[in-house]
Design a protein around this motif. Sequence first.
Motif, PDB file in Angstrom:
ATOM      1  N   MET A   3       0.839  -1.198   0.000  1.00 20.40           N
ATOM      2  CA  MET A   3       0.000   0.000   0.000  1.00 20.40           C
ATOM      3  C   MET A   3       0.872   1.245   0.000  1.00 20.40           C
ATOM      4  O   MET A   3       1.962   1.248   0.579  1.00 20.40           O
ATOM      5  N   MET A   4       0.351   2.279  -0.637  1.00 15.00           N
ATOM      6  CA  MET A   4       0.959   3.601  -0.599  1.00 15.00           C
ATOM      7  C   MET A   4      -0.154   4.552  -0.188  1.00 15.00           C
ATOM      8  O   MET A   4      -1.194   4.605  -0.838  1.00 15.00           O
ATOM      9  N   ILE A   5       0.049   5.246   0.921  1.00 13.92           N
ATOM     10  CA  ILE A   5      -0.992   6.113   1.473  1.00 13.92           C
ATOM     11  C   ILE A   5      -0.436   7.510   1.706  1.00 13.92           C
ATOM     12  O   ILE A   5       0.778   7.710   1.740  1.00 13.92           O
ATOM     13  N   GLY A   6      -1.327   8.465   1.860  1.00 15.43           N
ATOM     14  CA  GLY A   6      -0.921   9.829   2.177  1.00 15.43           C
ATOM     15  C   GLY A   6      -2.056  10.783   1.888  1.00 15.43           C
ATOM     16  O   GLY A   6      -3.109  10.388   1.382  1.00 15.43           O
ATOM     17  N   GLY A   7      -1.840  12.036   2.176  1.00 11.82           N
ATOM     18  CA  GLY A   7      -2.846  13.052   1.935  1.00 11.82           C
ATOM     19  C   GLY A   7      -3.064  13.299   0.454  1.00 11.82           C
ATOM     20  O   GLY A   7      -2.286  12.856  -0.401  1.00 11.82           O
ATOM     21  N   ALA A   8      -4.120  14.038   0.165  1.00 12.83           N
ATOM     22  CA  ALA A   8      -4.423  14.387  -1.222  1.00 12.83           C
ATOM     23  C   ALA A   8      -3.296  15.244  -1.794  1.00 12.83           C
ATOM     24  O   ALA A   8      -2.704  16.064  -1.099  1.00 12.83           O
ATOM     25  N   PHE A   9      -3.005  15.037  -3.061  1.00 11.48           N
ATOM     26  CA  PHE A   9      -2.033  15.845  -3.809  1.00 11.48           C
ATOM     27  C   PHE A   9      -0.627  15.816  -3.203  1.00 11.48           C
ATOM     28  O   PHE A   9       0.090  16.807  -3.238  1.00 11.48           O
ATOM     29  N   GLN A  10      -0.247  14.665  -2.681  1.00 13.68           N
ATOM     30  CA  GLN A  10       1.085  14.517  -2.094  1.00 13.68           C
ATOM     31  C   GLN A  10       2.057  13.768  -3.010  1.00 13.68           C
ATOM     32  O   GLN A  10       3.180  13.493  -2.606  1.00 13.68           O
ATOM     33  N   GLY A  11       1.632  13.425  -4.217  1.00 10.50           N
ATOM     34  CA  GLY A  11       2.533  12.773  -5.162  1.00 10.50           C
ATOM     35  C   GLY A  11       2.538  11.259  -5.098  1.00 10.50           C
ATOM     36  O   GLY A  11       3.479  10.622  -5.581  1.00 10.50           O
ATOM     37  N   LYS A  12       1.488  10.689  -4.550  1.00 10.30           N
ATOM     38  CA  LYS A  12       1.426   9.227  -4.413  1.00 10.30           C
ATOM     39  C   LYS A  12       1.417   8.520  -5.760  1.00 10.30           C
ATOM     40  O   LYS A  12       2.127   7.540  -5.950  1.00 10.30           O
ATOM     41  N   ALA A  13       0.608   9.008  -6.691  1.00 10.37           N
ATOM     42  CA  ALA A  13       0.492   8.333  -7.992  1.00 10.37           C
ATOM     43  C   ALA A  13       1.817   8.348  -8.737  1.00 10.37           C
ATOM     44  O   ALA A  13       2.246   7.313  -9.277  1.00 10.37           O
ATOM     45  N   ASP A  14       2.478   9.488  -8.769  1.00 12.53           N
ATOM     46  CA  ASP A  14       3.773   9.563  -9.455  1.00 12.53           C
ATOM     47  C   ASP A  14       4.802   8.650  -8.801  1.00 12.53           C
ATOM     48  O   ASP A  14       5.539   7.941  -9.479  1.00 12.53           O
ATOM     49  N   LEU A  15       4.841   8.661  -7.473  1.00  7.54           N
ATOM     50  CA  LEU A  15       5.791   7.804  -6.768  1.00  7.54           C
ATOM     51  C   LEU A  15       5.465   6.330  -6.979  1.00  7.54           C
ATOM     52  O   LEU A  15       6.368   5.506  -7.161  1.00  7.54           O
ATOM     53  N   ALA A  16       4.177   5.988  -6.985  1.00  9.65           N
ATOM     54  CA  ALA A  16       3.779   4.593  -7.212  1.00  9.65           C
ATOM     55  C   ALA A  16       4.221   4.116  -8.591  1.00  9.65           C
ATOM     56  O   ALA A  16       4.761   3.019  -8.730  1.00  9.65           O
ATOM     57  N   LYS A  17       4.012   4.943  -9.601  1.00 15.66           N
ATOM     58  CA  LYS A  17       4.413   4.570 -10.964  1.00 15.66           C
ATOM     59  C   LYS A  17       5.925   4.407 -11.077  1.00 15.66           C
ATOM     60  O   LYS A  17       6.408   3.539 -11.804  1.00 15.66           O
ATOM     61  N   LYS A  18       6.661   5.221 -10.340  1.00  6.56           N
ATOM     62  CA  LYS A  18       8.124   5.136 -10.354  1.00  6.56           C
ATOM     63  C   LYS A  18       8.605   3.925  -9.548  1.00  6.56           C
ATOM     64  O   LYS A  18       9.532   3.223  -9.948  1.00  6.56           O
ATOM     65  N   THR A  19       7.965   3.676  -8.416  1.00  5.22           N
ATOM     66  CA  THR A  19       8.368   2.586  -7.521  1.00  5.22           C
ATOM     67  C   THR A  19       8.021   1.217  -8.085  1.00  5.22           C
ATOM     68  O   THR A  19       8.749   0.246  -7.875  1.00  5.22           O
ATOM     69  N   TYR A  20       6.893   1.151  -8.788  1.00 10.74           N
ATOM     70  CA  TYR A  20       6.406  -0.128  -9.324  1.00 10.74           C
ATOM     71  C   TYR A  20       6.281  -0.030 -10.844  1.00 10.74           C
ATOM     72  O   TYR A  20       5.174  -0.038 -11.380  1.00 10.74           O
ATOM     73  N   PRO A  21       7.414   0.048 -11.563  1.00 12.99           N
ATOM     74  CA  PRO A  21       7.329   0.145 -13.025  1.00 12.99           C
ATOM     75  C   PRO A  21       6.775  -1.160 -13.610  1.00 12.99           C
ATOM     76  O   PRO A  21       6.984  -2.237 -13.057  1.00 12.99           O
ATOM     77  N   GLY A  22       6.048  -1.032 -14.666  1.00 15.05           N
ATOM     78  CA  GLY A  22       5.495  -2.209 -15.327  1.00 15.05           C
ATOM     79  C   GLY A  22       4.138  -2.635 -14.797  1.00 15.05           C
ATOM     80  O   GLY A  22       3.520  -3.543 -15.344  1.00 15.05           O
ATOM     81  N   ILE A  23       3.678  -2.005 -13.720  1.00 22.69           N
ATOM     82  CA  ILE A  23       2.346  -2.321 -13.181  1.00 22.69           C
ATOM     83  C   ILE A  23       1.296  -1.671 -14.071  1.00 22.69           C
ATOM     84  O   ILE A  23       1.429  -0.514 -14.463  1.00 22.69           O
ATOM     85  N   GLN A  24       0.243  -2.394 -14.364  1.00 23.10           N
ATOM     86  CA  GLN A  24      -0.892  -1.819 -15.078  1.00 23.10           C
ATOM     87  C   GLN A  24      -1.835  -1.225 -14.035  1.00 23.10           C
ATOM     88  O   GLN A  24      -2.392  -1.941 -13.212  1.00 23.10           O
ATOM     89  N   TRP A  25      -1.968   0.104 -14.069  1.00 19.23           N
ATOM     90  CA  TRP A  25      -2.765   0.822 -13.067  1.00 19.23           C
ATOM     91  C   TRP A  25      -4.177   1.066 -13.566  1.00 19.23           C
ATOM     92  O   TRP A  25      -4.385   1.287 -14.753  1.00 19.23           O
TER      93      TRP A  25
END
Length: 126
Positions: A3-25
């Motif tokens: 899981m990746m959690i945090g407040g709104a507009f904290q960059g979770k989506a960008d970090l998730a895409k960078k941390t988990y490359p190749g994942i289909q979101w």
Amino acid sequence: MEMMIGGAFQGKADLAKKTYPGIQWIRGEKMTEEELMNAQGVLGFHQFIKKELEQGREVQHLAAALIRNNPDIILVSDEVGYGVVPVDAFDRAYREAVGRVCTDLAAYSKKVIRVVCGIGTVIKDA
């Protein structure tokens, strides 16, 4: 499960895409429960919960169902329980539902990362 959690507009989506490359979101507000049970990664998991509640569906079963049916999923969710308690009953119920489901999922997850200002801090690494 991770899981990746945090407040709104904290960059979770960008970090998730960078941390988990190749994942289909897939976006939480656009998916069905069947898609959730087969997804690799979900952005905006809290929005899935909101959509289900708005459609009159129960969400108490979600954590157990995900653990049973999709234990390798990556979930990205806003933390919605901070701040002023909403006056609106639906908003309070939504806030509580997200908290309860995510608490159960975090307990099961191998890793939980909290994101603030685009920086991820591992808060659980089992």
